[in-house]
Scaffold this active site. Structure first.
Site, PDB file in Angstrom:
ATOM      1  N   HIS A 285     -17.189 -19.935   2.454  1.00  0.00           N
ATOM      2  CA  HIS A 285     -18.085 -18.925   1.197  1.00  0.00           C
ATOM      3  C   HIS A 285     -18.868 -19.365   2.012  1.00  0.00           C
ATOM      4  O   HIS A 285     -20.205 -19.077   2.353  1.00  0.00           O
ATOM      5  CB  HIS A 285     -17.474 -18.842   0.064  1.00  0.00           C
ATOM      6  CG  HIS A 285     -19.026 -18.136  -0.467  1.00  0.00           C
ATOM      7  ND1 HIS A 285     -19.091 -17.255  -0.524  1.00  0.00           N
ATOM      8  CD2 HIS A 285     -19.355 -18.755  -0.802  1.00  0.00           C
ATOM      9  CE1 HIS A 285     -19.699 -16.637  -1.414  1.00  0.00           C
ATOM     10  NE2 HIS A 285     -20.496 -18.013  -2.252  1.00  0.00           N
TER      11      HIS A 285
ATOM     12  N   ASP B 242     -30.165 -25.860   9.764  1.00  0.00           N
ATOM     13  CA  ASP B 242     -29.374 -27.091   9.959  1.00  0.00           C
ATOM     14  C   ASP B 242     -28.995 -27.452   9.244  1.00  0.00           C
ATOM     15  O   ASP B 242     -30.287 -28.154   8.679  1.00  0.00           O
ATOM     16  CB  ASP B 242     -29.198 -27.996  11.113  1.00  0.00           C
ATOM     17  CG  ASP B 242     -29.486 -29.202  11.490  1.00  0.00           C
ATOM     18  OD1 ASP B 242     -29.336 -30.323  10.614  1.00  0.00           O
ATOM     19  OD2 ASP B 242     -30.470 -29.512  11.139  1.00  0.00           O
TER      20      ASP B 242
ATOM     21  N   CYS C 263     -14.043 -13.942   0.356  1.00  0.00           N
ATOM     22  CA  CYS C 263     -14.665 -12.830  -0.717  1.00  0.00           C
ATOM     23  C   CYS C 263     -13.729 -11.577  -1.117  1.00  0.00           C
ATOM     24  O   CYS C 263     -13.472 -11.331  -2.328  1.00  0.00           O
ATOM     25  CB  CYS C 263     -15.434 -12.734  -0.966  1.00  0.00           C
ATOM     26  SG  CYS C 263     -16.577 -14.518  -1.819  1.00  0.00           S
TER      27      CYS C 263
ATOM     28  N   CYS D 120     -20.784 -10.817  -1.160  1.00  0.00           N
ATOM     29  CA  CYS D 120     -20.495 -11.510  -0.053  1.00  0.00           C
ATOM     30  C   CYS D 120     -19.306 -11.063   0.514  1.00  0.00           C
ATOM     31  O   CYS D 120     -18.036 -10.971   0.155  1.00  0.00           O
ATOM     32  CB  CYS D 120     -20.229 -12.783  -0.806  1.00  0.00           C
ATOM     33  SG  CYS D 120     -20.472 -14.080   0.223  1.00  0.00           S
TER      34      CYS D 120
ATOM     35  N   CYS E 186     -18.454 -11.996   3.218  1.00  0.00           N
ATOM     36  CA  CYS E 186     -17.623 -13.713   4.280  1.00  0.00           C
ATOM     37  C   CYS E 186     -15.601 -13.434   3.782  1.00  0.00           C
ATOM     38  O   CYS E 186     -14.732 -12.609   2.758  1.00  0.00           O
ATOM     39  CB  CYS E 186     -17.452 -14.709   3.157  1.00  0.00           C
ATOM     40  SG  CYS E 186     -16.540 -15.873   1.829  1.00  0.00           S
TER      41      CYS E 186
ATOM     42  N   ASP F   8     -28.652 -34.487  17.210  1.00  0.00           N
ATOM     43  CA  ASP F   8     -29.628 -35.133  16.424  1.00  0.00           C
ATOM     44  C   ASP F   8     -29.932 -36.341  17.748  1.00  0.00           C
ATOM     45  O   ASP F   8     -28.705 -36.821  17.782  1.00  0.00           O
ATOM     46  CB  ASP F   8     -29.074 -35.355  15.104  1.00  0.00           C
ATOM     47  CG  ASP F   8     -30.807 -35.538  14.084  1.00  0.00           C
ATOM     48  OD1 ASP F   8     -31.832 -35.429  15.077  1.00  0.00           O
ATOM     49  OD2 ASP F   8     -30.707 -35.137  13.278  1.00  0.00           O
TER      50      ASP F   8
END
Ligand SMILES: [Zn+2]
Length: 414
Positions: free
Chosen positions: A367, A295, A336, A331, A333, A97
């Site tokens: 997560h 983002d 999880c 989930c 991930c 950025d």
């Protein structure tokens, strides 16, 4: 990348949402491909807070976004190491950025977007001292952290970003706030357009310095006015940018229209990045209206404050004492899948031991990032399969219905 690669990024569109601006595609960069729509993990200082590069790989992160302003003092070291990807150890596509947003928000407390609950409020903090002064050369500001006066403009920003050497840079722009008038927005936009040309000229001088081609996105401002948005999209669209950043502070209800005005005018074959938004409904509207990448710090910042995203809306983990339920049973991930329960995470967050809290920050960030990345992956697949509308309806029904209906949410306990 050991080989020199002096081609700019390229973008292939693979599928579209019929009758809409949205698309799925691939952005090719010197450090790898980005399958879009995609969420970029924010590593302001070259690392995502409490999340390792290994963690990022485990949740299928594709890209990392860092900040030119915050990395400015390290930029010489980064250049010496061969650029951001090598220096950070991420070794994939990166974006920086320009720092314009950071210095302007230091100045006036600008919020990025008004949440649904605060839609009627103005986000420009009225009592905050104005620390930023805009001139033709750039933005003068007082840095409250170093207690020093400083200045950053398009030349300085390009200089810093070229040394950092991300694959994608952002032109230096002036972010206006929701409190600014049409007249002020017009004036600021003209300045942003002049800065776009300066950014482009400066960028071209040094874009190959690190041995691979760095690319530059022009940034569109113009507040909530259709004539300003369309005219700047046309103007910047004809300039030699590699892609475009869609910027501004928005009312949530204006987001779809603003993106449509911009993206109807921009060249189709260049990628577009929606700056700083990651709420699921914002990503869905963004993707539908032709934004390719996203983002935001929210997934990790909110995780650290106890807000966990689940299929059925977000929960406050602090309220789940004794809950043996997996964080989000839907989930995929690593947290999880390993079976971490809501009570386990709550206990870590509440612990007096800093190591426990760091563990919580790590697990919760992983997560929430995976939740956001998975959303973009599912949107991509839905676009390719020609069922975006169905996917969007289903997702929105699950994620937002409880809040809207005021019905008891079995997943919320509050
Ligand atoms: Zn999870």
């Amino acid at each position: 990348m050991e080989e020199k690669q002096l081609e700019g990024l390229s973008f292939d569109i693979e599928a579209r949402i019929p009758g809409k601006l949205g698309r799925a595609g691939t952005i090719h960069t010197p450090h790898g491909d980005i399958k879009t729509p995609a969420f970029m993990c924010v590593g302001t200082y070259g690392e995502v807070r409490f999340v390792s590069m290994e963690d990022l790989n485990s949740i299928c992160a594709q890209t990392m976004l860092s900040n030119g302003y915050h990395l400015r003092n390290k930029s010489y070291d980064i250049a010496k190491d061969g650029g951001l990807a090598k220096w950070s150890g991420w070794n994939g596509p990166t974006l920086t950025d320009s720092g314009g947003f950071q210095v302007m928000s230091l100045g006036s407390g600008i919020g990025k977007v008004v949440s649904m609950e605060r839609e009627n409020e103005v986000v420009n903090a009225p009592k905050k001292d104005r620390l930023a002064i805009v001139t033709e050369e750039g933005i003068q500001f007082h840095d409250p952290y170093t207690d020093q006066d400083d200045m950053i403009g398009p030349k300085e920003s390009m200089d810093i970003q070229n040394r950092i050497g991300a694959d994608i840079h952002m032109a230096f722009d002036e972010l206006t706030s929701l409190a600014d008038t049409y007249e002020y927005n017009k004036e600021a936009l003209a300045r942003t357009e002049r800065w776009a040309q300066v950014s482009l000229d400066e960028h071209k001088k040094h874009r190959d310095d690190l041995g691979y081609r760095q690319s530059l996105y022009g940034v569109l401002q113009g507040g909530r006015w259709e004539d300003l948005r369309r005219s700047t999209a046309k103007k910047l669209g004809q300039m030699d940018f590699d892609g475009y950043g869609l910027g501004g502070a928005f009312l949530k209800s204006d987001l779809g229209n603003i993106l449509r005005w911009c993206n109807e005018e921009l060249p189709e074959n260049k990628p577009r990045h929606l700056l700083g938004l990651s709420r699921p409904d914002d990503i869905l509207i963004g993707a539908e209206m032709g934004a390719d990448t996203f983002d935001c710090v929210a997934p990790t910042r909110e995780a650290r404050h106890g807000r966990i995203y689940t299929k059925y809306g977000h929960i406050n983990i602090k309220k789940f004492e004794g809950s043996q339920e997996v964080l989000d049973p839907h989930c995929d991930c690593p947290v999880c899948k390993a079976g971490w329960t809501r009570d386990q995470l709550r206990s870590l967050l509440k612990s007096k031991n800093p190591d426990d809290r760091a563990k919580y920050f790590n697990l919760a960030s992983i997560h929430n990032l995976r939740f956001t990345i998975r959303l973009t992956e599912e949107i991509r697949q839905a676009i390719i399969d020609g069922r975006f509308e169905e996917y969007k309806d289903e997702f929105m029904k699950n994620y937002y219905s409880y809040a809207k209906n005021g019905a008891a949410d079995p997943n919320r306990h509050n």
